[in-house]
Design a protein around this motif. Structure first.
Motif, PDB file in Angstrom:
ATOM      1  N   GLY A 155       0.804  -1.218   0.000  1.00 36.15           N
ATOM      2  CA  GLY A 155       0.000   0.000   0.000  1.00 36.15           C
ATOM      3  C   GLY A 155       0.837   1.268   0.000  1.00 36.15           C
ATOM      4  O   GLY A 155       2.006   1.270  -0.380  1.00 36.15           O
ATOM      5  N   SER A 156       0.231   2.353   0.469  1.00 43.95           N
ATOM      6  CA  SER A 156       0.860   3.678   0.395  1.00 43.95           C
ATOM      7  C   SER A 156       1.854   3.904   1.522  1.00 43.95           C
ATOM      8  O   SER A 156       1.696   3.385   2.632  1.00 43.95           O
ATOM      9  N   PHE A 157       2.868   4.714   1.230  1.00 46.66           N
ATOM     10  CA  PHE A 157       3.822   5.156   2.242  1.00 46.66           C
ATOM     11  C   PHE A 157       4.401   6.495   1.786  1.00 46.66           C
ATOM     12  O   PHE A 157       4.310   6.865   0.621  1.00 46.66           O
ATOM     13  N   ASP A 158       4.951   7.238   2.727  1.00 46.31           N
ATOM     14  CA  ASP A 158       5.502   8.567   2.453  1.00 46.31           C
ATOM     15  C   ASP A 158       7.019   8.527   2.498  1.00 46.31           C
ATOM     16  O   ASP A 158       7.622   7.780   3.274  1.00 46.31           O
ATOM     17  N   VAL A 159       7.620   9.373   1.658  1.00 44.84           N
ATOM     18  CA  VAL A 159       9.074   9.541   1.637  1.00 44.84           C
ATOM     19  C   VAL A 159       9.352  11.039   1.685  1.00 44.84           C
ATOM     20  O   VAL A 159       8.775  11.806   0.917  1.00 44.84           O
ATOM     21  N   THR A 160      10.224  11.476   2.581  1.00 47.47           N
ATOM     22  CA  THR A 160      10.597  12.885   2.689  1.00 47.47           C
ATOM     23  C   THR A 160      11.932  13.090   1.974  1.00 47.47           C
ATOM     24  O   THR A 160      12.930  12.459   2.315  1.00 47.47           O
ATOM     25  N   LEU A 161      11.910  13.985   0.968  1.00 52.13           N
ATOM     26  CA  LEU A 161      13.085  14.254   0.140  1.00 52.13           C
ATOM     27  C   LEU A 161      13.189  15.750  -0.122  1.00 52.13           C
ATOM     28  O   LEU A 161      12.200  16.468  -0.011  1.00 52.13           O
ATOM     29  N   THR A 175       9.894   6.103  -9.182  1.00 54.09           N
ATOM     30  CA  THR A 175       9.745   4.891  -8.374  1.00 54.09           C
ATOM     31  C   THR A 175      10.826   4.851  -7.297  1.00 54.09           C
ATOM     32  O   THR A 175      11.915   5.398  -7.472  1.00 54.09           O
ATOM     33  N   VAL A 176      10.482   4.235  -6.176  1.00 48.98           N
ATOM     34  CA  VAL A 176      11.430   3.967  -5.094  1.00 48.98           C
ATOM     35  C   VAL A 176      11.158   2.557  -4.582  1.00 48.98           C
ATOM     36  O   VAL A 176      10.131   1.956  -4.890  1.00 48.98           O
ATOM     37  N   ARG A 177      12.058   2.034  -3.799  1.00 48.21           N
ATOM     38  CA  ARG A 177      11.866   0.711  -3.203  1.00 48.21           C
ATOM     39  C   ARG A 177      10.959   0.830  -1.977  1.00 48.21           C
ATOM     40  O   ARG A 177      11.097   1.751  -1.172  1.00 48.21           O
ATOM     41  N   CYS A 178      10.052  -0.098  -1.838  1.00 43.32           N
ATOM     42  CA  CYS A 178       9.158  -0.137  -0.677  1.00 43.32           C
ATOM     43  C   CYS A 178       9.997  -0.433   0.565  1.00 43.32           C
ATOM     44  O   CYS A 178      10.828  -1.348   0.555  1.00 43.32           O
ATOM     45  N   PRO A 179       9.796   0.310   1.652  1.00 45.11           N
ATOM     46  CA  PRO A 179      10.597   0.070   2.855  1.00 45.11           C
ATOM     47  C   PRO A 179      10.254  -1.256   3.540  1.00 45.11           C
ATOM     48  O   PRO A 179      11.057  -1.788   4.299  1.00 45.11           O
ATOM     49  N   ARG A 180       9.090  -1.837   3.252  1.00 43.52           N
ATOM     50  CA  ARG A 180       8.681  -3.092   3.906  1.00 43.52           C
ATOM     51  C   ARG A 180       9.148  -4.321   3.127  1.00 43.52           C
ATOM     52  O   ARG A 180       9.719  -5.244   3.690  1.00 43.52           O
ATOM     53  N   CYS A 181       8.862  -4.333   1.795  1.00 43.18           N
ATOM     54  CA  CYS A 181       9.153  -5.545   1.028  1.00 43.18           C
ATOM     55  C   CYS A 181      10.270  -5.364  -0.003  1.00 43.18           C
ATOM     56  O   CYS A 181      10.773  -6.342  -0.550  1.00 43.18           O
ATOM     57  N   GLY A 182      10.662  -4.139  -0.294  1.00 44.27           N
ATOM     58  CA  GLY A 182      11.734  -3.881  -1.252  1.00 44.27           C
ATOM     59  C   GLY A 182      11.300  -3.869  -2.705  1.00 44.27           C
ATOM     60  O   GLY A 182      12.113  -3.650  -3.598  1.00 44.27           O
ATOM     61  N   ALA A 183      10.025  -4.076  -2.982  1.00 42.74           N
ATOM     62  CA  ALA A 183       9.513  -4.052  -4.357  1.00 42.74           C
ATOM     63  C   ALA A 183       9.440  -2.604  -4.851  1.00 42.74           C
ATOM     64  O   ALA A 183       9.329  -1.668  -4.055  1.00 42.74           O
ATOM     65  N   PRO A 184       9.490  -2.387  -6.176  1.00 39.80           N
ATOM     66  CA  PRO A 184       9.360  -1.032  -6.689  1.00 39.80           C
ATOM     67  C   PRO A 184       7.961  -0.466  -6.413  1.00 39.80           C
ATOM     68  O   PRO A 184       6.974  -1.172  -6.566  1.00 39.80           O
ATOM     69  N   ALA A 185       7.911   0.795  -5.984  1.00 43.01           N
ATOM     70  CA  ALA A 185       6.642   1.475  -5.705  1.00 43.01           C
ATOM     71  C   ALA A 185       6.575   2.735  -6.553  1.00 43.01           C
ATOM     72  O   ALA A 185       7.544   3.487  -6.643  1.00 43.01           O
ATOM     73  N   GLY A 186       5.428   2.971  -7.170  1.00 42.99           N
ATOM     74  CA  GLY A 186       5.241   4.139  -8.029  1.00 42.99           C
ATOM     75  C   GLY A 186       4.802   5.363  -7.246  1.00 42.99           C
ATOM     76  O   GLY A 186       4.119   5.261  -6.227  1.00 42.99           O
ATOM     77  N   ARG A 187       5.207   6.503  -7.747  1.00 41.23           N
ATOM     78  CA  ARG A 187       4.863   7.772  -7.093  1.00 41.23           C
ATOM     79  C   ARG A 187       3.420   8.138  -7.406  1.00 41.23           C
ATOM     80  O   ARG A 187       2.944   8.013  -8.524  1.00 41.23           O
ATOM     81  N   LEU A 188       2.700   8.624  -6.390  1.00 35.18           N
ATOM     82  CA  LEU A 188       1.334   9.115  -6.537  1.00 35.18           C
ATOM     83  C   LEU A 188       1.357  10.630  -6.557  1.00 35.18           C
ATOM     84  O   LEU A 188       2.176  11.261  -5.887  1.00 35.18           O
ATOM     85  N   PHE A 189       0.463  11.207  -7.306  1.00 35.45           N
ATOM     86  CA  PHE A 189       0.298  12.654  -7.294  1.00 35.45           C
ATOM     87  C   PHE A 189      -0.968  12.950  -6.520  1.00 35.45           C
ATOM     88  O   PHE A 189      -2.065  12.594  -6.955  1.00 35.45           O
ATOM     89  N   SER A 190      -0.809  13.538  -5.364  1.00 36.50           N
ATOM     90  CA  SER A 190      -1.934  13.781  -4.474  1.00 36.50           C
ATOM     91  C   SER A 190      -2.021  15.260  -4.126  1.00 36.50           C
ATOM     92  O   SER A 190      -1.119  16.045  -4.423  1.00 36.50           O
ATOM     93  N   ALA A 191      -3.103  15.617  -3.482  1.00 39.55           N
ATOM     94  CA  ALA A 191      -3.319  17.006  -3.073  1.00 39.55           C
ATOM     95  C   ALA A 191      -2.308  17.387  -2.002  1.00 39.55           C
ATOM     96  O   ALA A 191      -1.850  16.550  -1.225  1.00 39.55           O
TER      97      ALA A 191
END
Length: 92
Positions: A12-18, A26-42
């Motif tokens: 599911g969703s997670f936040d990254v501060t950069l 894309t970044v690696r998921c901190p839980r499973c290491g799989a590639p995660a796509g960036r969401l564009f949110s409000a």
């Protein structure tokens, strides 16, 4: 720094501060290491306290239509100085 939201297909969703502008698609998921796509949110906006919001609104209004002040706020009359050098200062 900005907070970017990513979504992993498994976890599911997670936040990254950069730093602003450095987020990759894309970044690696901190839980499973799989590639995660960036969401564009409000944008995450916090609620502004009423007194601060009113002060900001008053400042914006005064930029176009400044308030005319007829007396010093507070209601106390100004004290006259007894210093003779002050008598030469201009009065308004």
């Amino acid at each position: 720094m900005a907070t970017y939201e990513y979504r992993c297909r498994q976890d599911g969703s997670f936040d990254v501060t950069l730093p602003i502008g450095t987020a990759s698609p894309t970044v690696r998921c901190p839980r499973c290491g799989a590639p995660a796509g960036r969401l564009f949110s409000a944008a995450r906006l916090a609620r502004t306290p009423a007194a601060l919001r009113e002060a900001i609104d008053r400042a914006e209004r005064s930029a176009e239509r400044p308030d005319v002040v007829g007396r010093v706020p507070g209601g106390r009359p100004a004290r006259r100085s007894t210093n003779p050098a002050h008598a030469r200062l201009p009065r308004w």
